[in-house]
Write an enzyme that holds these catalytic residues in place. Sequence first.
Site, PDB file in Angstrom:
ATOM      1  CB  THR A 177      -0.959  -0.047   1.338  1.00 26.13           C
ATOM      2  OG1 THR A 177      -1.315  -1.119   1.580  1.00 26.13           O
ATOM      3  CG2 THR A 177      -1.863   1.066   1.452  1.00 26.13           C
ATOM      4  NE  ARG A 201      -7.391  -9.144   2.259  1.00 25.44           N
ATOM      5  CZ  ARG A 201      -6.455  -7.901   1.925  1.00 25.44           C
ATOM      6  NH1 ARG A 201      -6.509  -7.128   1.087  1.00 25.44           N
ATOM      7  NH2 ARG A 201      -5.445  -7.790   3.172  1.00 25.44           N
ATOM      8  CB  VAL A 202     -12.323  -5.421   1.734  1.00 20.11           C
ATOM      9  CG1 VAL A 202     -11.852  -3.884   2.170  1.00 20.11           C
ATOM     10  CG2 VAL A 202     -13.349  -5.174   0.428  1.00 20.11           C
ATOM     11  N   GLY A 203      -9.087  -5.255   2.550  1.00 21.44           N
ATOM     12  CA  GLY A 203      -8.089  -5.129   3.599  1.00 21.44           C
ATOM     13  C   GLY A 203      -8.161  -3.833   4.342  1.00 21.44           C
ATOM     14  CG  ASP A 204      -4.728  -2.123   6.112  1.00 23.01           C
ATOM     15  OD1 ASP A 204      -4.657  -2.842   5.072  1.00 23.01           O
ATOM     16  OD2 ASP A 204      -3.844  -1.020   6.386  1.00 23.01           O
ATOM     17  CB  THR A 225       1.923  -0.243   4.100  1.00 23.78           C
ATOM     18  OG1 THR A 225       2.396  -1.025   3.282  1.00 23.78           O
ATOM     19  CG2 THR A 225       3.297  -0.322   5.288  1.00 23.78           C
ATOM     20  N   GLY A 226       1.072  -3.322   4.821  1.00 20.27           N
ATOM     21  CA  GLY A 226       1.355  -4.605   5.257  1.00 20.27           C
ATOM     22  C   GLY A 226       0.013  -5.419   5.257  1.00 20.27           C
ATOM     23  N   GLY A 284      -3.221  -6.276   5.722  1.00 22.97           N
ATOM     24  CA  GLY A 284      -4.363  -5.447   6.146  1.00 22.97           C
ATOM     25  C   GLY A 284      -5.158  -6.446   7.447  1.00 22.97           C
TER      26      GLY A 284
HETATM   27  N1  GLY Z   1      -2.491  -3.210   3.197  1.00 24.03           N
HETATM   28  C1  GLY Z   1      -3.170  -3.637   2.096  1.00 24.03           C
HETATM   29  C2  GLY Z   1      -3.803  -4.929   2.327  1.00 24.03           C
HETATM   30  O1  GLY Z   1      -3.863  -5.520   3.007  1.00 24.03           O
HETATM   31  O2  GLY Z   1      -5.034  -4.924   1.311  1.00 24.03           O
END
Ligand code: GLY
Length: 318
Positions: free
Chosen positions: A180, A208-211, A231-232, A234
Amino acid sequence: MKRRNFIFDIFSIGLMSSLTTRLKAKTFNITPMVRSISTWKTTEANLKAGVMLDQGIDGLTAAVAGVAIEEENPKNTTVGFGGAPDRTGSVTLDACVMNHLGDCGSVVAVENIVNVAKLARDVMEKTPHVMLAGKGAEEFGVSEGYEKINLLTEASKNEWKKWLENEEYKPLINIENHDTIGMLCLDKDNNMSGACTTSGLAYKMKGRVGDSPIIGSGLFIDNKIGGAVATGLGEEVVKTVGSFLVVELMRQGMSPQEACENAVNRIVSSNSQKNKFQVAYIAMNKNGEVGSFSIEPGFTYMDYVNGKNEEIKTGSAL
Ligand code: GLY
């Protein structure tokens, strides 16, 4: 006055005045209090935002323009055009923005639109909502004049086809040194804004959705205190509402560095899988002081201040 001296004098006055104008312009343009930081080695993106801040442009406009550089970069396989697809071969993008007034906007799992941080800003400014997802976000973008393009490049398609041979799903730590892009901008009015944009985990499950598009996880700003971006992996950021946590720790008196370390250690201390993924935070407070920390070594961020744009290595928990 002899003609020769006269010409010399005219010339020197001209030279001096153009020099003074340039010096003045430089002095005028560089305001010591403006600062831009962004995750990973996003050199051009951070420079773009930093220079805009020096020109007196507001933090949100600078952040959105800065991250757009990575959204449009086909070589960055974790953001925007050229981002890695999900398991079905679709590239879906997530992004959010937040400004100094506490307003925010977000888009989730958007296909066919490159500049999703700008789209998130449009959600914030042109709709009664905070978050738009999937087709709805895409249709809103098209109605606002965004061009529809296929985000899957030949290179990303080939990598995905290789992945399909084994279909092994595991987060890769520091993959190609970028994930990210999250950016925080402190502008000449001492207002902070930020943006966060990603294609998410490579070969994620469809949907799928992250942070990154979740306000408080991928990004949080409180203009009285400061801001943070993550970042990383999520999933791990969401579990601790990471960026909100960092800002709240700064509210309690921690420096940005202490707050980032504390938030990373919160994940590490309770996670038996902690050496299998990366999470990193960067943060900035209202004084323009910055901090960052990651789980695994290898995380860097960009820092633009006083006209200089530098890559900074961070400490790590492991
Ligand atoms: N940090 C990005 C994600 O996990 O989607």
